[in-house]
Design a protein around this motif. Structure first.
Motif, PDB file in Angstrom:
ATOM      1  N   ALA A  62       0.838  -1.214   0.000  1.00  0.00           N
ATOM      2  CA  ALA A  62       0.000   0.000   0.000  1.00  0.00           C
ATOM      3  C   ALA A  62       0.863   1.251   0.000  1.00  0.00           C
ATOM      4  O   ALA A  62       0.535   2.255  -0.636  1.00  0.00           O
ATOM      5  CB  ALA A  62      -0.929  -0.010   1.215  1.00  0.00           C
ATOM      6  N   SER A  63       1.996   1.179   0.711  1.00  0.00           N
ATOM      7  CA  SER A  63       2.819   2.379   0.850  1.00  0.00           C
ATOM      8  C   SER A  63       3.365   2.834  -0.500  1.00  0.00           C
ATOM      9  O   SER A  63       3.629   4.016  -0.694  1.00  0.00           O
ATOM     10  CB  SER A  63       3.967   2.122   1.819  1.00  0.00           C
ATOM     11  N   PHE A  64       3.523   1.898  -1.434  1.00  0.00           N
ATOM     12  CA  PHE A  64       4.068   2.295  -2.734  1.00  0.00           C
ATOM     13  C   PHE A  64       3.142   3.256  -3.464  1.00  0.00           C
ATOM     14  O   PHE A  64       3.591   4.069  -4.259  1.00  0.00           O
ATOM     15  CB  PHE A  64       4.352   1.061  -3.598  1.00  0.00           C
ATOM     16  N   PRO A  70       7.694   5.224  -7.316  1.00  0.00           N
ATOM     17  CA  PRO A  70       7.949   4.004  -6.524  1.00  0.00           C
ATOM     18  C   PRO A  70       9.156   3.216  -7.017  1.00  0.00           C
ATOM     19  O   PRO A  70       9.788   2.510  -6.236  1.00  0.00           O
ATOM     20  CB  PRO A  70       6.655   3.197  -6.677  1.00  0.00           C
ATOM     21  N   GLU A  71       9.494   3.375  -8.303  1.00  0.00           N
ATOM     22  CA  GLU A  71      10.617   2.578  -8.812  1.00  0.00           C
ATOM     23  C   GLU A  71      11.943   3.001  -8.180  1.00  0.00           C
ATOM     24  O   GLU A  71      12.927   2.270  -8.243  1.00  0.00           O
ATOM     25  CB  GLU A  71      10.675   2.675 -10.340  1.00  0.00           C
ATOM     26  N   ARG A  72      11.950   4.169  -7.538  1.00  0.00           N
ATOM     27  CA  ARG A  72      13.198   4.607  -6.899  1.00  0.00           C
ATOM     28  C   ARG A  72      13.163   4.371  -5.390  1.00  0.00           C
ATOM     29  O   ARG A  72      14.010   4.891  -4.663  1.00  0.00           O
ATOM     30  CB  ARG A  72      13.383   6.108  -7.110  1.00  0.00           C
ATOM     31  N   ALA A  73      12.169   3.618  -4.930  1.00  0.00           N
ATOM     32  CA  ALA A  73      11.956   3.510  -3.480  1.00  0.00           C
ATOM     33  C   ALA A  73      13.208   3.037  -2.743  1.00  0.00           C
ATOM     34  O   ALA A  73      13.425   3.416  -1.596  1.00  0.00           O
ATOM     35  CB  ALA A  73      10.792   2.571  -3.200  1.00  0.00           C
TER      36      ALA A  73
ATOM     37  N   PRO B  52      14.187  11.068   3.071  1.00  0.00           N
ATOM     38  CA  PRO B  52      14.789   9.743   3.246  1.00  0.00           C
ATOM     39  C   PRO B  52      15.846   9.412   2.196  1.00  0.00           C
ATOM     40  O   PRO B  52      16.670   8.527   2.419  1.00  0.00           O
ATOM     41  CB  PRO B  52      13.593   8.791   3.115  1.00  0.00           C
ATOM     42  N   THR B  53      15.816  10.084   1.059  1.00  0.00           N
ATOM     43  CA  THR B  53      16.721   9.708  -0.030  1.00  0.00           C
ATOM     44  C   THR B  53      17.949  10.603  -0.124  1.00  0.00           C
ATOM     45  O   THR B  53      18.887  10.274  -0.839  1.00  0.00           O
ATOM     46  CB  THR B  53      16.002   9.819  -1.380  1.00  0.00           C
ATOM     47  N   GLY B  54      17.909  11.740   0.551  1.00  0.00           N
ATOM     48  CA  GLY B  54      18.984  12.708   0.372  1.00  0.00           C
ATOM     49  C   GLY B  54      18.778  13.559  -0.866  1.00  0.00           C
ATOM     50  O   GLY B  54      19.673  14.304  -1.273  1.00  0.00           O
ATOM     51  N   GLY B  74       9.320  11.329  -4.528  1.00  0.00           N
ATOM     52  CA  GLY B  74       7.976  11.917  -4.450  1.00  0.00           C
ATOM     53  C   GLY B  74       7.173  11.472  -3.249  1.00  0.00           C
ATOM     54  O   GLY B  74       5.973  11.275  -3.338  1.00  0.00           O
ATOM     55  N   CYS B  75       7.852  11.324  -2.088  1.00  0.00           N
ATOM     56  CA  CYS B  75       7.125  10.857  -0.904  1.00  0.00           C
ATOM     57  C   CYS B  75       6.443  12.006  -0.173  1.00  0.00           C
ATOM     58  O   CYS B  75       5.654  11.772   0.735  1.00  0.00           O
ATOM     59  CB  CYS B  75       8.070  10.132   0.041  1.00  0.00           C
TER      60      CYS B  75
END
Ligand code: SF4
Ligand code: SF4
Lengths: 330, 210
Positions: A62-64, A70-73, B52-54, B74-75
């Motif tokens: 779900a978090s994605f 998301p591909e860079r998660a 979180p990613t810098g 993009g969080c």
């Protein structure tokens, strides 16, 4: 804040998964240290761990949906030194693997004692793995709570109560699920879990009410005067820099009427706390069989839905200071 | 910079700088304040450590706060941690955007020196915007902040924005009622009548002082 469904599912599902694992391990500890009569129910631990891992996995999935990319998660594990979100990204898979390992140890029957405590209790691999998974679980709870608790601008969240509530609500729902699971599998642990679930649901209720009372008294630190630096009691916005919506109007406002928010509040108090409490107390009176499973299953479902509402309210309740700049278009 | 549905219903877009308008007071005693709002390049940027990613970072050399669009997932977490709402998610590229202080312009050596300024500073027709080093005590901006009472937005959060705002400037004169009319005007009609009585007319001494 705008409650995003991806985050509501993430936090409630992983909370329940973590709570379920804690329930399993509590049961094991009580038996192994002879605090209650010992039963041999390896299946219960195996299936319980599998359900717990499944909950965590669905939460992760779900978090994605919350991410733009998301591909860079994978990159999000980089800044664990400063970012609680990054720490959560690390703690989540560790917890998942630890719980899976705990379940696997039960599955492969790694229960012969590796060494003995002075009291004569055998310490086996499942106990050690369970201990590690417990630490990981609590670390994950703290990370998840601190993601919200550490942002000082959201005064409703910036309190230790945020972390405490994440732990208590997750644990309560996990123990309720454990009750239903154990009733389904017909183990002897059902009443044991039901009593613990009642205890945690009550405690969580007290702390959630405490946080609501605290939040009611919050005075926002920023006001229109400090936002634009003009000292006057009558500052009114006339334009926001565009005539239509923007990220700022979508992300930080829940966009619902006050009555809707209040309704959600009563719904979650009813579903997450009162309903499961009544059902769990009822289940204590039922000795065994189908009915105890049905009652505890309803308790678990009601509580989970209630926690979704609770999380919705948790977001809607938080007022971001940036909203001062987005009061009206006119 | 996205411009979504520009000619349709619900257009939306990403802005580096929004000029907002506020009205102060109630009619008829009102004033209008136009208020440009962008990333303030805080000296203690709360948006940076939470990333979180810098992807969000503050440059050591000049303090500019930037987003690396190739790293951002993009969080939106950084945007929660900015009290000013300066960060906006780009709806098409799905990464976080915000004012870059035209970092590409201000170091561009192909531009003449006086044009190495952010576009908003260059284009402001009334020169309402100043650009310079706030850490250099003698820079134009430091002097303006010092001498003209520059202030920071939402100082209560301790973010220490590098961008300061200068108070609105107004020209005021203070006039007391008795200053509107001279009390001792010997040339007024009444005075002249009185003085023109025989033997009481104004002498040269009344008009001048030697
Ligand atoms: S204004 Fe907001 S985005 Fe810009 S540096 Fe400060 S906190 Fe970060
Ligand atoms: S949206 Fe991008 S820049 Fe902001 S915190 Fe997430 S990864 Fe970092």
């Amino acid at each position: 804040m705008h409650p995003a469904f991806s985050v509501l599912f993430l936090t409630t599902l992983i909370g329940a998964g973590q709570g379920l694992f804690l329930a399993l391990f509590t049961g094991q500890i009580f038996q192994q240290f002879k605090l209650m009569p010992e039963q041999h129910e390896p299946d219960f631990y195996v299936i319980g761990s599998a359900v717990s891992v499944a909950l965590l996995l669905i939460g992760l999935f779900a978090s994605f949906f919350h991410l733009g990319r998301p591909e860079r998660a994978w990159r999000s594990a980089a800044q664990w030194r400063t970012s609680w979100l990054s720490r959560e990204v690390i703690a989540l898979p560790i917890t998942m693997f630890a719980i899976a390992a705990y379940g696997a140890a039960h599955y492969f029957g790694l229960t012969h004692a590796l060494f003995f405590t002075p009291g004569g209790t055998g310490i086996d691999a499942t106990l050690l793995l369970g201990l590690f998974a417990t630490i990981a679980t609590y670390a994950l709870f703290v990370c998840t709570g601190m993601i919200y608790g550490c942002i000082r601008f959201l005064q409703e969240w910036h309190t230790p109560l945020t972390v405490i509530n994440f732990i208590l609500l997750g644990t309560a729902s996990g123990f309720t699920i454990a009750t239903a699971l154990s009733a389904w599998m017909g183990t002897e642990l059902t009443h044991f879990y039901a009593s613990w679930a009642i205890f945690f649901t009550l405690t969580a209720f007290v702390f959630r009410i405490a946080s609501m009372i605290r939040n009611r008294k919050i005075k926002p630190k920023s006001d229109m005067n400090s936002a634009i630096g003009v000292r006057h009691s009558g500052v009114q916005q006339k334009a926001q820099g565009s005539m239509c919506g923007s990220f700022n109007t979508r992300e930080y406002f829940h966009g619902k009427k006050a009555t809707f928010v209040t309704t959600i509040k009563y719904i979650f108090i009813f579903l997450a706390f009162l309903t499961p409490l009544v059902l769990l107390i009822m289940s204590l009176g039922i000795s065994s069989g189908e009915s105890i499973f049905v009652v505890s299953l309803f308790a678990a479902i009601a509580q989970y839905l209630g926690l979704l509402a609770e999380r919705w309210y948790f977001f809607a309740d938080a007022r971001h200071p940036q909203n001062l700049y987005y009061q009206q278009v006119s | 910079m996205v411009d979504k549905n520009p000619y349709d219903a619900n257009p939306t877009g990403t802005f580096f700088n929004r000029v907002q308008t506020f009205e102060i007071g109630t009619y008829p005693k009102t004033e209008t304040v136009h208020f440009p709002k962008s990333c303030l390049h805080c000296e203690e940027p709360p948006c940076v450590p939470v990333c979180p990613t810098g992807a969000s970072y503050k440059r050591e050399e000049d303090g500019i706060v930037l987003v690396d669009y190739d790293k951002c997932i993009g969080c939106k977490y950084c945007s929660w941690a900015c009290p000013y709402g300066a960060r906006e998610l780009d709806e098409q590229q799905k990464v976080m955007k915000k004012c870059t202080l035209c970092v590409d312009r201000i170091y561009d050596e192909s531009l003449p020196e006086e044009e190495r300024k952010p576009a908003c500073v260059m284009s402001c027709p009334t020169s309402a915007r100043l650009f310079g080093d706030v850490h250099d005590e003698d820079s134009e901006v430091s002097i303006a902040i010092r001498e003209n009472g520059g202030y920071q937005l939402m100082p209560e959060w301790g973010t220490k924005p590098a961008n300061h705002y200068l108070p609105r400037r107004k020209t005021r004169i203070k006039i007391h009622e008795d200053e509107l009319e001279r009390v001792d005007n010997p040339l007024s009609k009444e005075e002249r009548k009185r003085h023109n009585a025989p033997g009481e007319g104004p002498s040269l001494d009344d008009m001048t002082s030697w």
